[in-house]
Scaffold this active site. Structure first.
Site, PDB file in Angstrom:
ATOM      1  N   LYS A   1       0.774  -1.297  -0.083  1.00 33.88           N
ATOM      2  CA  LYS A   1      -0.058   0.074   0.010  1.00 33.88           C
ATOM      3  C   LYS A   1       1.006   1.097  -0.002  1.00 33.88           C
ATOM      4  CE  LYS A   1      -3.855  -2.332   0.512  1.00 33.88           C
ATOM      5  NZ  LYS A   1      -4.908  -2.475  -0.413  1.00 33.88           N
TER       6      LYS A   1
ATOM      7  N   LYS B   1       0.380   4.789  -5.091  1.00 34.31           N
ATOM      8  CA  LYS B   1       1.021   3.346  -5.385  1.00 34.31           C
ATOM      9  C   LYS B   1       1.598   3.369  -6.846  1.00 34.31           C
ATOM     10  CE  LYS B   1      -2.703   1.623  -2.576  1.00 34.31           C
ATOM     11  NZ  LYS B   1      -4.111   1.332  -2.831  1.00 34.31           N
TER      12      LYS B   1
ATOM     13  N   GLU C   1      -7.109  -2.917  -9.935  1.00 38.28           N
ATOM     14  CA  GLU C   1      -8.162  -2.700 -10.931  1.00 38.28           C
ATOM     15  C   GLU C   1      -8.933  -1.227 -10.531  1.00 38.28           C
ATOM     16  OE1 GLU C   1      -9.867  -6.854 -12.164  1.00 38.28           O
ATOM     17  OE2 GLU C   1     -10.542  -6.338 -10.390  1.00 38.28           O
TER      18      GLU C   1
HETATM   19  C1  LIG Z   1      -7.275  -8.030  -9.844  1.00 36.64           C
HETATM   20  C2  LIG Z   1      -6.945  -7.419  -8.475  1.00 36.64           C
HETATM   21  C3  LIG Z   1      -7.281  -5.963  -8.539  1.00 36.64           C
HETATM   22  C4  LIG Z   1      -6.994  -5.596  -7.076  1.00 36.64           C
HETATM   23  N1  LIG Z   1      -7.464  -3.983  -7.122  1.00 36.64           N
HETATM   24  C5  LIG Z   1      -6.589  -3.471  -6.038  1.00 36.64           C
HETATM   25  C6  LIG Z   1      -6.567  -1.803  -5.963  1.00 36.64           C
HETATM   26  O1  LIG Z   1      -6.933  -1.025  -7.033  1.00 36.64           O
HETATM   27  N2  LIG Z   1      -6.171  -1.192  -5.019  1.00 36.64           N
HETATM   28  C7  LIG Z   1      -5.838  -2.088  -3.853  1.00 36.64           C
HETATM   29  O2  LIG Z   1      -5.093  -1.433  -2.926  1.00 36.64           O
HETATM   30  N3  LIG Z   1      -5.560  -3.287  -4.017  1.00 36.64           N
HETATM   31  C8  LIG Z   1      -6.009  -4.026  -5.031  1.00 36.64           C
HETATM   32  N4  LIG Z   1      -6.084  -5.427  -4.810  1.00 36.64           N
HETATM   33  C9  LIG Z   1      -5.517  -6.178  -3.725  1.00 36.64           C
HETATM   34  C10 LIG Z   1      -6.439  -7.012  -3.223  1.00 36.64           C
HETATM   35  O3  LIG Z   1      -7.314  -6.467  -2.294  1.00 36.64           O
HETATM   36  C11 LIG Z   1      -5.523  -8.044  -2.433  1.00 36.64           C
HETATM   37  O4  LIG Z   1      -5.152  -8.819  -3.355  1.00 36.64           O
HETATM   38  C12 LIG Z   1      -6.689  -9.135  -1.549  1.00 36.64           C
HETATM   39  O5  LIG Z   1      -7.289  -8.409  -0.485  1.00 36.64           O
HETATM   40  C13 LIG Z   1      -5.612 -10.130  -0.922  1.00 36.64           C
HETATM   41  O6  LIG Z   1      -4.603  -9.507   0.178  1.00 36.64           O
HETATM   42  P1  LIG Z   1      -3.274  -9.876  -0.339  1.00 36.64           P
HETATM   43  O7  LIG Z   1      -2.898  -9.623  -1.870  1.00 36.64           O
HETATM   44  O8  LIG Z   1      -2.465  -8.826   0.527  1.00 36.64           O
HETATM   45  O9  LIG Z   1      -2.682 -11.387  -0.068  1.00 36.64           O
HETATM   46  C14 LIG Z   1      -6.284  -6.004  -6.063  1.00 36.64           C
HETATM   47  C15 LIG Z   1      -6.032  -7.444  -6.453  1.00 36.64           C
HETATM   48  C16 LIG Z   1      -6.360  -7.919  -7.631  1.00 36.64           C
HETATM   49  C17 LIG Z   1      -5.993  -9.553  -7.564  1.00 36.64           C
END
Ligand SMILES: Cc1cc2nc3c(=O)[nH]c(=O)nc-3n(C[C@H](O)[C@H](O)[C@H](O)COP(=O)(O)O)c2cc1C
Length: 217
Positions: free
Chosen positions: A14, A74, A165
């Site tokens: 983050k 980010k 996304e």
């Molecule tokens: C396709 C995709 C889109 C995501 N979009 C965002 C986003 O726009 N901003 C963000 O801070 N996290 C985003 N995430 C992070 C997810 O919230 C995160 O992968 C999930 O909560 C699991 O946590 P971890 O990745 O720390 O294991 C995204 C994850 C994926 C796979």
């Protein structure tokens, strides 16, 4: 690093340390994994826009304004940023491009082999065009495979990532003139090294339990 340790260590970063850059030879490994990613009928319906300069990242960050501004730092503070784009169609021209590349790469011993592959690929493409009517959705799924592979590769290399996304894909499409190239943006992946004060680095992972996620026969 073993792969399970890498998967456990990977987390959605983050906040980035803006002073730490990914060495070029390390970053190139991530790009290789993206390029080598598998796709249905070897369709490779992707394009990756890579930004490592402040100017390049600022252009990508045009997709993180207004309601998406929570994602802007980010993008601007990370070492590298990749915009994942998908083709909107796998038309005859793209199929021909794939076929001639496969020929140059030595995939076909005979003209019959090549014709069989062209026919098989067209069969599946036409299924999505005419029966499923889900061409762009199907192609986008292929690009997401590359996202997963790229994120795991980065984790094994000790690189932190943020998949996003939460970006204005319309603004990004306009910034890079993607529609004229038969492409649309899907999401943005930031890569780099987390800041010391990244709250998410200290939080435990949360996943549904094994018995809910797997069925063993
Ligand atoms: C396709 C995709 C889109 C995501 N979009 C965002 C986003 O726009 N901003 C963000 O801070 N996290 C985003 N995430 C992070 C997810 O919230 C995160 O992968 C999930 O909560 C699991 O946590 P971890 O990745 O720390 O294991 C995204 C994850 C994926 C796979």
């Amino acid at each position: 690093m073993d792969i399970v340790t890498a998967a456990k260590n990977r987390y959605t970063t983050k906040a980035y340390n803006p002073d730490r850059k990914i060495p070029d030879d390390v970053f190139r490994q991530v790009l290789s994994v993206l390029q080598l990613s598998p796709s249905s009928v070897n369709s490779q319906p992707w394009h990756f826009i890579v930004a490592s300069t402040a100017e390049g990242k600022a252009r990508v960050a045009k997709g993180a304004q207004g309601g998406y501004s929570f994602n802007a730092p980010k993008i601007t503070q990370a070492s590298h940023v990749i915009v994942f784009c998908a083709r909107v169609d796998a038309d005859a021209g793209h199929q021909e491009l794939l076929l001639s590349q496969e020929q140059r790469d030595g995939r076909y011993r005979t003209d019959d082999d090549k014709a069989a592959q062209a026919k098989a690929r067209k069969f599946f493409v036409d299924q999505h065009r005419f029966q499923g009517k889900d061409m762009s959705h199907w192609l986008e799924k292929q690009v997401y495979l590359a996202l997963g592979a790229g994120m795991l590769a980065a984790a094994t290399l000790g690189i932190d990532t943020t998949p996003m996304e939460g970006v204005d894909t319309k603004a990004i499409d306009e910034e890079f003139g993607l529609h004229a190239k038969g492409l649309t943006s899907l999401m943005v992946l930031s890569l780099g090294y987390h800041a010391d004060d990244d709250f998410n680095a200290k939080l435990p992972k949360s996943r549904l339990p094994e018995e809910q996620v797997f069925t063993f026969l």
